[in-house]
Structure formats: structure tokens, C-alpha cells
Write a protein that holds these residues in place. Structure first.
Motif, short mmCIF file in Angstrom:
data_model
loop_
_atom_site.label_atom_id
_atom_site.label_comp_id
_atom_site.label_asym_id
_atom_site.label_seq_id
_atom_site.Cartn_x
_atom_site.Cartn_y
_atom_site.Cartn_z
N ALA A 97 37.25 1.08 18.00
CA ALA A 97 37.97 2.23 17.45
C ALA A 97 37.18 3.48 17.73
O ALA A 97 35.97 3.53 17.49
CB ALA A 97 38.17 2.06 15.94
N GLY A 98 37.84 4.50 18.25
CA GLY A 98 37.17 5.76 18.52
C GLY A 98 37.23 6.69 17.33
O GLY A 98 37.80 6.35 16.28
N PRO A 99 36.63 7.88 17.45
CA PRO A 99 36.68 8.84 16.34
C PRO A 99 38.07 9.41 16.09
O PRO A 99 38.35 9.93 15.03
CB PRO A 99 35.70 9.94 16.78
CG PRO A 99 35.61 9.80 18.26
CD PRO A 99 35.81 8.35 18.56
N GLY A 100 38.96 9.30 17.07
CA GLY A 100 40.34 9.73 16.89
C GLY A 100 41.25 8.54 16.69
O GLY A 100 40.85 7.50 16.18
N LEU A 238 23.08 16.24 25.44
CA LEU A 238 23.55 15.40 24.35
C LEU A 238 22.54 15.49 23.20
O LEU A 238 21.40 15.06 23.34
CB LEU A 238 23.69 13.95 24.81
CG LEU A 238 24.17 12.94 23.75
CD1 LEU A 238 25.57 13.28 23.29
CD2 LEU A 238 24.11 11.52 24.31
N PRO A 239 22.95 16.03 22.03
CA PRO A 239 22.00 16.20 20.92
C PRO A 239 21.65 14.88 20.26
O PRO A 239 22.35 13.87 20.41
CB PRO A 239 22.76 17.12 19.96
CG PRO A 239 24.20 16.83 20.22
CD PRO A 239 24.29 16.53 21.70
N ASN A 256 28.81 12.43 14.40
CA ASN A 256 28.77 13.73 13.74
C ASN A 256 29.45 14.80 14.59
O ASN A 256 29.78 14.57 15.76
CB ASN A 256 27.33 14.11 13.35
CG ASN A 256 26.44 14.35 14.56
OD1 ASN A 256 26.87 14.87 15.58
ND2 ASN A 256 25.17 13.98 14.44
N SER A 257 29.64 15.96 14.02
CA SER A 257 30.43 17.00 14.68
C SER A 257 29.78 17.48 15.97
O SER A 257 30.47 17.75 16.96
CB SER A 257 30.66 18.18 13.73
OG SER A 257 29.43 18.73 13.31
#
Length: 298
Positions: A97-100, A238-239, A256-257
């Protein structure tokens, strides 16, 4: 195309289109598997997306990341010496499952650690054919070879090598990863020089600098990123994501955002490189020719 968050276009992959993203690195510890998974998260809204895990089971994080999600033993359930169907390949894949709203899949070796080693194909064309059978439109290959070393060995031995073979596949946008450290940057710079010397497609190669800690990258890394940006399609930073550091990609719904924003930039960079190279909309992918895969005796 649709607008995403009012700021950029979504890459839409029509039926029959297949975009291949071989995720490569110069050395271990470059965040390659993390970048591969994040690309799948970002591209899931563009079309059917999957990560192909080309690593041996005990050298890969994917069996642990997908533990409990496999419907079968993964790659081991796909006989290399017989024709495969789409349903076979799909049922061998772990669902993510992705974040969307859109999900994606992973094809890895999901057996117990003590199972006999699986003979994985070395030819990138065999993986491409497997992706075509699976019906995926966004194919992210988590590769294992050290890129600069592979290029040098291939030159000395007079053969193509893994790097060129991945880059030569239809509609391939190479993604090159490195740690955002002095040593990581040095390895990336050497790799880019080797790719340039061999005439590999830097103009459609996206570089990802993976942060190993919170805070701004060192000045040396920022300066090196500017140099790399002038030779490649794009450089994306990429943080550091504490949840990924703690849990890997077991919980992709909790990115995270900052990580989500970076994934959008990374997908945008891939989209732009593809459209500049092949036009918009992307052409349909060719049907791959059958590849004979030798099966060594165990």
C-alpha cells in the motif's frame, strides 16, 4: 494530464506503455533499495507499478520488508524453464500500500532464509521479459552490481556489462544512487565519469543523493551535486526519514511530508527525462523477444 497539488503534472502511463527504471549504485550503503521502493510509491498513481528484486535473498532487504505479505514464495514459484502467465507472476508478487490510494507490488524471493539459494537471471533482458509478462507499466529494478566496477570490467573483457545492458533496454531511465557524504559523492563522481567515458546515457540518468542524517548536506556534497547536475538529467536530494531508518520500507503509508515531497520531485525528474528523450506521450513498449535462461543444477 492531471494536475497534482496544483503544482506539477502526473506522469500517466497509457495501456501498452512501459517505463523501466534500473536503480543502480556505485557501492553498498547507497540507499538503492529505499529509492527503488519510494519510486514505486510515487509511480503507483501513474500505472501498474512493481519493484523487481534482483538481489540474492540473504543480501536483500525486500524479503524482510515484505514478510507476511507474500501469497506464495515469490520468485521461487516461477519456473524459469516454462512459459509463464500474468496470473502466475502477479500471484507471486507481494502487495504494497502506498501513501495514496494506489498500491504497488514487489517480486522477490520470499522463502525462509535457510532455503537453497535461488538461481536468479543475470541478463537484464530476462527481468524485462518477466515485467512484460506481469503486465506492469512502471518497472523499478533494484539492481545489485557496483556500476563503475562493472563498466571497467566490461571494458577490459570486451563485453557489454550489466550497466549498459540495463540502460539499453526499451524506455529505460537509469537512477543512480549515492550517500550524501564525501565518500558517497566521490563514488558517484567516479561512476559518472566512467559512464561518460563509455557513452552511457547520462542525459536521461537521474541522480539521487541519500541523506544519512538530519540537517543540511555538507558544503562539499552541495558543490558536488551542482557538478553532477550539469552532466545528468537531474539531481534529487532525498532527506533523512527516521521512520525509514528505523523500519525500512515496511510502513510506506507513514512517509513524512518531506519524503513525500521528495518522491514527487523524483517522479517529476524521471518524467521529464523520459519525455525529453522519447516525447510526450511516451510510445508503446515493444513486445520482448523470448530469452533463454540457463537453470544450473542445485
Amino acid at each position: 494530464m492531471r494536475e497534482r497539488d496544483g503544482s506539477s503534472d502526473v506522469l500517466e502511463l497509457r495501456e501498452g506503455v512501459r517505463l523501466l527504471l534500473p536503480v543502480m549504485a556505485a557501492a553498498g550503503g547507497s540507499g538503492r533499495s529505499t529509492v527503488a521502493g519510494l519510486l514505486a510509491c510515487g509511480l503507483a498513481e501513474s500505472g501498474r507499478a512493481a519493484v523487481l528484486d534482483t538481489s540474492p535473498r540473504l543480501a536483500s532487504p525486500w524479503p524482510a520488508w515484505t514478510a507476511g505479505q507474500e501469497a506464495s514464495s515469490g520468485l521461487a514459484s516461477l519456473p524459469p524453464d516454462r512459459p509463464l502467465t500474468r496470473s502466475q507472476v502477479q500471484s507471486a508478487s507481494a502487495a504494497y500500500a502506498g501513501p495514496g490510494d494506489a498500491g504497488w507490488q514487489v517480486l522477490t524471493d520470499g522463502r525462509d532464509w535457510h532455503s537453497p539459494p535461488l538461481a536468479l537471471p543475470q541478463d537484464p533482458a530476462a527481468w524485462y521479459q518477466l515485467a512484460a509478462v506481469g503486465g506492469w507499466q512502471a518497472v523499478i529494478a533494484d539492481t545489485t552490481h557496483p556500476v563503475a566496477h562493472d563498466i571497467l570490467v566490461a571494458r577490459c573483457e570486451g563485453r557489454l556489462g550489466q550497466t549498459r545492458s540495463w540502460c539499453d533496454l526499451p524506455y529505460a531511465v537509469p537512477v543512480l544512487c549515492g550517500a550524501a557524504t564525501a565518500s558517497g559523492l566521490h563514488a558517484l563522481q567516479q561512476t559518472v565519469m566512467a559512464m561518460q567515458a563509455e557513452g552511457l546515457p547520462l542525459q536521461r540518468t537521474v541522480v539521487v543523493l541519500v541523506a544519512t542524517a538530519n540537517g543540511r548536506p555538507p558544503a562539499l556534497v552541495r558543490a558536488g551535486a551542482t557538478m553532477l547536475a550539469s552532466r545528468t538529467a537531474a539531481v534529487v536530494n532525498l532527506p533523512h526519514d527516521p521512520d525509514i531508518r528505523a523500519h525500512g520500507l515496511r510502513r510506506t503509508t507513514r512517509l513524512n511530508s518531506r519524503t513525500r515531497q521528495t518522491v514527487r520531485r523524483l517522479v517529476d525528474a524521471v518524467r521529464d527525462a523520459a519525455h525529453v528523450t522519447w516525447g510526450e506521450p511516451l510510445p508503446e513498449a515493444p513486445v520482448p523477444a523470448p530469452v533463454s535462461v540457463a537453470v544450473p543444477a542445485l
